[in-house]
Design an enzyme around this catalytic site. Sequence first.
Site, PDB file in Angstrom:
ATOM      1  N   ASP A  48      49.469  66.883 107.885  1.00 24.04           N
ATOM      2  CA  ASP A  48      50.846  66.471 107.563  1.00 24.04           C
ATOM      3  C   ASP A  48      51.667  66.365 108.861  1.00 24.04           C
ATOM      4  O   ASP A  48      52.388  65.376 109.075  1.00 24.04           O
ATOM      5  CB  ASP A  48      51.538  67.494 106.645  1.00 24.04           C
ATOM      6  CG  ASP A  48      50.803  67.751 105.325  1.00 24.04           C
ATOM      7  OD1 ASP A  48      51.394  67.514 104.269  1.00 24.04           O
ATOM      8  OD2 ASP A  48      49.635  68.214 105.360  1.00 24.04           O
ATOM      9  N   GLU A  71      59.387  64.498 105.448  1.00 23.83           N
ATOM     10  CA  GLU A  71      59.220  65.751 104.698  1.00 23.83           C
ATOM     11  C   GLU A  71      59.123  66.968 105.609  1.00 23.83           C
ATOM     12  O   GLU A  71      59.676  68.034 105.306  1.00 23.83           O
ATOM     13  CB  GLU A  71      57.964  65.689 103.814  1.00 23.83           C
ATOM     14  CG  GLU A  71      57.795  66.975 103.008  1.00 23.83           C
ATOM     15  CD  GLU A  71      56.550  67.004 102.132  1.00 23.83           C
ATOM     16  OE1 GLU A  71      55.803  66.014 102.080  1.00 23.83           O
ATOM     17  OE2 GLU A  71      56.341  68.054 101.487  1.00 23.83           O
ATOM     18  N   ASP A 136      56.658  60.336 103.837  1.00 23.74           N
ATOM     19  CA  ASP A 136      55.823  61.448 103.362  1.00 23.74           C
ATOM     20  C   ASP A 136      54.481  61.330 104.089  1.00 23.74           C
ATOM     21  O   ASP A 136      53.658  60.474 103.758  1.00 23.74           O
ATOM     22  CB  ASP A 136      55.625  61.362 101.846  1.00 23.74           C
ATOM     23  CG  ASP A 136      55.103  62.666 101.276  1.00 23.74           C
ATOM     24  OD1 ASP A 136      54.474  63.433 102.035  1.00 23.74           O
ATOM     25  OD2 ASP A 136      55.315  62.910 100.066  1.00 23.74           O
ATOM     26  N   ILE A 138      51.781  63.209 104.337  1.00 21.02           N
ATOM     27  CA  ILE A 138      50.704  63.351 103.344  1.00 21.02           C
ATOM     28  C   ILE A 138      51.375  63.663 102.018  1.00 21.02           C
ATOM     29  O   ILE A 138      52.013  64.706 101.865  1.00 21.02           O
ATOM     30  CB  ILE A 138      49.688  64.464 103.694  1.00 21.02           C
ATOM     31  CG1 ILE A 138      48.896  64.086 104.947  1.00 21.02           C
ATOM     32  CG2 ILE A 138      48.726  64.678 102.510  1.00 21.02           C
ATOM     33  CD1 ILE A 138      47.817  65.088 105.338  1.00 21.02           C
ATOM     34  N   ASP A 139      51.271  62.733 101.112  1.00 16.82           N
ATOM     35  CA  ASP A 139      51.794  62.960  99.772  1.00 16.82           C
ATOM     36  C   ASP A 139      50.611  63.415  98.920  1.00 16.82           C
ATOM     37  O   ASP A 139      49.538  62.800  98.976  1.00 16.82           O
ATOM     38  CB  ASP A 139      52.388  61.658  99.228  1.00 16.82           C
ATOM     39  CG  ASP A 139      52.998  61.847  97.861  1.00 16.82           C
ATOM     40  OD1 ASP A 139      53.533  62.934  97.594  1.00 16.82           O
ATOM     41  OD2 ASP A 139      52.933  60.901  97.054  1.00 16.82           O
ATOM     42  N   THR A 141      49.600  66.859  99.076  1.00 17.33           N
ATOM     43  CA  THR A 141      48.874  67.759  99.992  1.00 17.33           C
ATOM     44  C   THR A 141      47.868  68.620  99.224  1.00 17.33           C
ATOM     45  O   THR A 141      46.776  68.893  99.727  1.00 17.33           O
ATOM     46  CB  THR A 141      49.863  68.650 100.776  1.00 17.33           C
ATOM     47  OG1 THR A 141      50.823  67.790 101.391  1.00 17.33           O
ATOM     48  CG2 THR A 141      49.163  69.443 101.871  1.00 17.33           C
ATOM     49  N   HIS A 243      54.354  69.935  88.257  1.00  9.88           N
ATOM     50  CA  HIS A 243      55.117  68.806  88.801  1.00  9.88           C
ATOM     51  C   HIS A 243      55.559  67.831  87.720  1.00  9.88           C
ATOM     52  O   HIS A 243      56.518  67.089  87.895  1.00  9.88           O
ATOM     53  CB  HIS A 243      54.280  68.045  89.837  1.00  9.88           C
ATOM     54  CG  HIS A 243      54.023  68.814  91.087  1.00  9.88           C
ATOM     55  ND1 HIS A 243      53.290  68.315  92.128  1.00  9.88           N
ATOM     56  CD2 HIS A 243      54.422  70.048  91.478  1.00  9.88           C
ATOM     57  CE1 HIS A 243      53.232  69.211  93.106  1.00  9.88           C
ATOM     58  NE2 HIS A 243      53.910  70.282  92.719  1.00  9.88           N
ATOM     59  N   SER A 267      49.764  62.312  94.099  1.00 17.17           N
ATOM     60  CA  SER A 267      50.397  61.424  95.096  1.00 17.17           C
ATOM     61  C   SER A 267      50.851  60.076  94.568  1.00 17.17           C
ATOM     62  O   SER A 267      50.645  59.729  93.414  1.00 17.17           O
ATOM     63  CB  SER A 267      49.463  61.199  96.295  1.00 17.17           C
ATOM     64  OG  SER A 267      48.572  60.117  96.056  1.00 17.17           O
ATOM     65  N   LYS A 270      49.378  56.904  92.416  1.00 18.08           N
ATOM     66  CA  LYS A 270      49.699  56.507  91.034  1.00 18.08           C
ATOM     67  C   LYS A 270      50.489  55.200  91.035  1.00 18.08           C
ATOM     68  O   LYS A 270      50.231  54.302  90.245  1.00 18.08           O
ATOM     69  CB  LYS A 270      50.496  57.614  90.324  1.00 18.08           C
ATOM     70  CG  LYS A 270      49.703  58.906  90.126  1.00 18.08           C
ATOM     71  CD  LYS A 270      50.450  59.927  89.274  1.00 18.08           C
ATOM     72  CE  LYS A 270      51.478  60.763  89.993  1.00 18.08           C
ATOM     73  NZ  LYS A 270      50.964  61.628  91.078  1.00 18.08           N
ATOM     74  N   ARG A 284      56.299  60.723  84.709  1.00 19.63           N
ATOM     75  CA  ARG A 284      56.583  61.977  85.433  1.00 19.63           C
ATOM     76  C   ARG A 284      57.728  62.663  84.700  1.00 19.63           C
ATOM     77  O   ARG A 284      58.883  62.244  84.809  1.00 19.63           O
ATOM     78  CB  ARG A 284      56.978  61.640  86.876  1.00 19.63           C
ATOM     79  CG  ARG A 284      57.049  62.845  87.804  1.00 19.63           C
ATOM     80  CD  ARG A 284      57.298  62.391  89.240  1.00 19.63           C
ATOM     81  NE  ARG A 284      57.277  63.481  90.183  1.00 19.63           N
ATOM     82  CZ  ARG A 284      56.187  63.919  90.820  1.00 19.63           C
ATOM     83  NH1 ARG A 284      55.031  63.340  90.623  1.00 19.63           N
ATOM     84  NH2 ARG A 284      56.269  64.919  91.652  1.00 19.63           N
TER      85      ARG A 284
HETATM   86  N1  LIG Z   1      58.408  71.405  90.849  1.00 17.02           N
HETATM   87  C1  LIG Z   1      58.090  70.181  91.217  1.00 17.02           C
HETATM   88  N2  LIG Z   1      58.324  69.149  90.372  1.00 17.02           N
HETATM   89  C2  LIG Z   1      58.008  67.898  90.709  1.00 17.02           C
HETATM   90  N3  LIG Z   1      57.458  67.569  91.906  1.00 17.02           N
HETATM   91  C3  LIG Z   1      57.217  68.541  92.782  1.00 17.02           C
HETATM   92  C4  LIG Z   1      57.505  69.892  92.498  1.00 17.02           C
HETATM   93  N4  LIG Z   1      57.151  70.637  93.555  1.00 17.02           N
HETATM   94  C5  LIG Z   1      56.663  69.781  94.480  1.00 17.02           C
HETATM   95  N5  LIG Z   1      56.711  68.511  94.018  1.00 17.02           N
HETATM   96  C6  LIG Z   1      56.341  67.282  94.720  1.00 17.02           C
HETATM   97  O1  LIG Z   1      55.234  66.677  94.124  1.00 17.02           O
HETATM   98  C7  LIG Z   1      54.560  65.952  95.124  1.00 17.02           C
HETATM   99  C8  LIG Z   1      53.187  65.623  94.693  1.00 17.02           C
HETATM  100  O2  LIG Z   1      53.274  65.375  93.338  1.00 17.02           O
HETATM  101  P1  LIG Z   1      52.367  64.359  92.638  1.00 17.02           P
HETATM  102  O3  LIG Z   1      52.806  64.173  91.259  1.00 17.02           O
HETATM  103  O4  LIG Z   1      52.298  63.138  93.459  1.00 17.02           O
HETATM  104  O5  LIG Z   1      50.939  64.988  92.721  1.00 17.02           O
HETATM  105  S1  LIG Z   1      50.432  66.330  92.077  1.00 17.02           S
HETATM  106  O6  LIG Z   1      51.526  66.963  91.381  1.00 17.02           O
HETATM  107  O7  LIG Z   1      50.001  67.116  93.241  1.00 17.02           O
HETATM  108  O8  LIG Z   1      49.346  65.954  91.240  1.00 17.02           O
HETATM  109  C9  LIG Z   1      54.613  66.860  96.298  1.00 17.02           C
HETATM  110  O9  LIG Z   1      54.509  66.067  97.444  1.00 17.02           O
HETATM  111  P2  LIG Z   1      53.766  66.655  98.753  1.00 17.02           P
HETATM  112  O10 LIG Z   1      54.486  67.926  99.121  1.00 17.02           O
HETATM  113  O11 LIG Z   1      54.003  65.543  99.719  1.00 17.02           O
HETATM  114  O12 LIG Z   1      52.345  66.826  98.389  1.00 17.02           O
HETATM  115  C10 LIG Z   1      55.982  67.519  96.159  1.00 17.02           C
HETATM  116  O13 LIG Z   1      56.970  66.881  96.921  1.00 17.02           O
HETATM  117 MG   LIG Z   2      55.013  64.134  98.523  1.00 14.14          MG
HETATM  118 MG   LIG Z   3      54.750  68.830 100.644  1.00 15.61          MG
HETATM  119 MG   LIG Z   4      53.919  65.490 101.738  1.00 13.18          MG
END
Ligand SMILES: Nc1ncnc2c1ncn2[C@@H]1O[C@H](COP(=O)(O)OS(=O)(=O)O)[C@@H](OP(=O)(O)O)[C@H]1O
Ligand SMILES: [Mg+2]
Ligand SMILES: [Mg+2]
Ligand SMILES: [Mg+2]
Length: 358
Positions: A48, A71, A136, A138-139, A141, A243, A267, A270, A284
């Site tokens: 990241d 991020e 982002d 790494i989306d 992670t 999430h 990420s 989708k 979502r």
């Molecule tokens: N509580 C909550 N609710 C909703 N979303 C949240 C939450 N916490 C974290 N995040 C963010 O979700 C990002 C990844 O979500 P995704 O839906 O893409 O993937 S997954 O949830 O890992 O399957 C993830 O992105 P990255 O941190 O870049 O991986 C977070 O920004």
């Molecule tokens: Mg992300």
């Molecule tokens: Mg993150």
């Molecule tokens: Mg990220």
Amino acid sequence: MSTSNYSKELETALLAVQRATLLTKSVYHSHAKGTLSKSDSSPVTIGDFGAQALIISSIKHIFPEDEIVGEEDADDLRKDEKLREQVWELVQAAKLEDQDVEAKIGGPVKSVEDMLSAIDGGRSAGGRKGRVWALDPIDGTKGFLRGGQYAVCLGLLVDGEPTVGVIGCPNLPVDDKEPLTTTSGTNADDSEGKGVLFGAVKGRGATSRPLTKSGLAPEQKISMKPIHDITQATFCESVEAGHSSHSEAAAIAQKLGITKESVRMDSQAKYGSIARGAGDLYLRLPVSQTYEEKIWDHAAGVVIVQEAGGVVTDAAGKKLDFGIGRTLKENKGVIAAPAAVHGRVIEVVKEVLGNKQT
Ligand SMILES: Nc1ncnc2c1ncn2[C@@H]1O[C@H](COP(=O)(O)OS(=O)(=O)O)[C@@H](OP(=O)(O)O)[C@H]1O
Ligand SMILES: [Mg+2]
Ligand SMILES: [Mg+2]
Ligand SMILES: [Mg+2]
């Protein structure tokens, strides 16, 4: 208002994201991912940090006046010499093969201090005025760590409006027409035939091309699949139930008459997957009343889906507002669907969420 066609911004973003995926792929295949836990207890890795350094350094080189909301920040690296050195090694090694192409995005990062200040270049507060990149590095992670899908995502907001979007997905198939299956999110090695780079500019359509190690591969137009019968639709959702609510998504799908099991993938892969017609809907559903979605988790995906013929709103059917700051604090949840069925999906989302949304 600028009359630019944003071709320079798109090319820069595509190449910068492509270069960053070389770095993330090298970390994906190594055992030591240098994982730390952030204050919200979500993970961050050397991948990241490295990807953020490379991409911001390119943006700063070509568009020095632009704001960047990234991020990550460099606080942990400034404190930890070993981690800093690990990231520096990665950043030095991640080079596009053709030097002329590498030069188009500013060439290598020159020093450790430049690397740290590039990472800290993502501290902008965002806002409604002017040009703001949302990054982002790494989306997904968690997906990156568990060997699932992940994405390197870069969007440009102009006066709060998502205008350019680029997403690199090293673990998605190159073939746009390969339909998603329930294993698409987990069956994710970046072997031969995997790795796709999505791009879009507002008003100019969306494209995909294979990721390469050097210059950009030829692109092809992508568009969402027309839905003749919503009961046959494939919907995607997060892997993490924390999430996005899996139970509410299942209830919505059932009311729409959808029988196929959901495709769970991490990420913005989708957004890319539905934009190219490999899937149809992205649901979502908020699980927390207090969590604010981050602009870097959606900016690029929104442009790509809209330009492929889709509509993206929150769970109440409201437009996502990217102009308030680093988060989408006026929105809860995200629903992305082809324009022809988005209204129907929102009706059902409202029925299922009921008074939770008020
Ligand atoms: N509580 C909550 N609710 C909703 N979303 C949240 C939450 N916490 C974290 N995040 C963010 O979700 C990002 C990844 O979500 P995704 O839906 O893409 O993937 S997954 O949830 O890992 O399957 C993830 O992105 P990255 O941190 O870049 O991986 C977070 O920004
Ligand atoms: Mg992300
Ligand atoms: Mg993150
Ligand atoms: Mg990220």
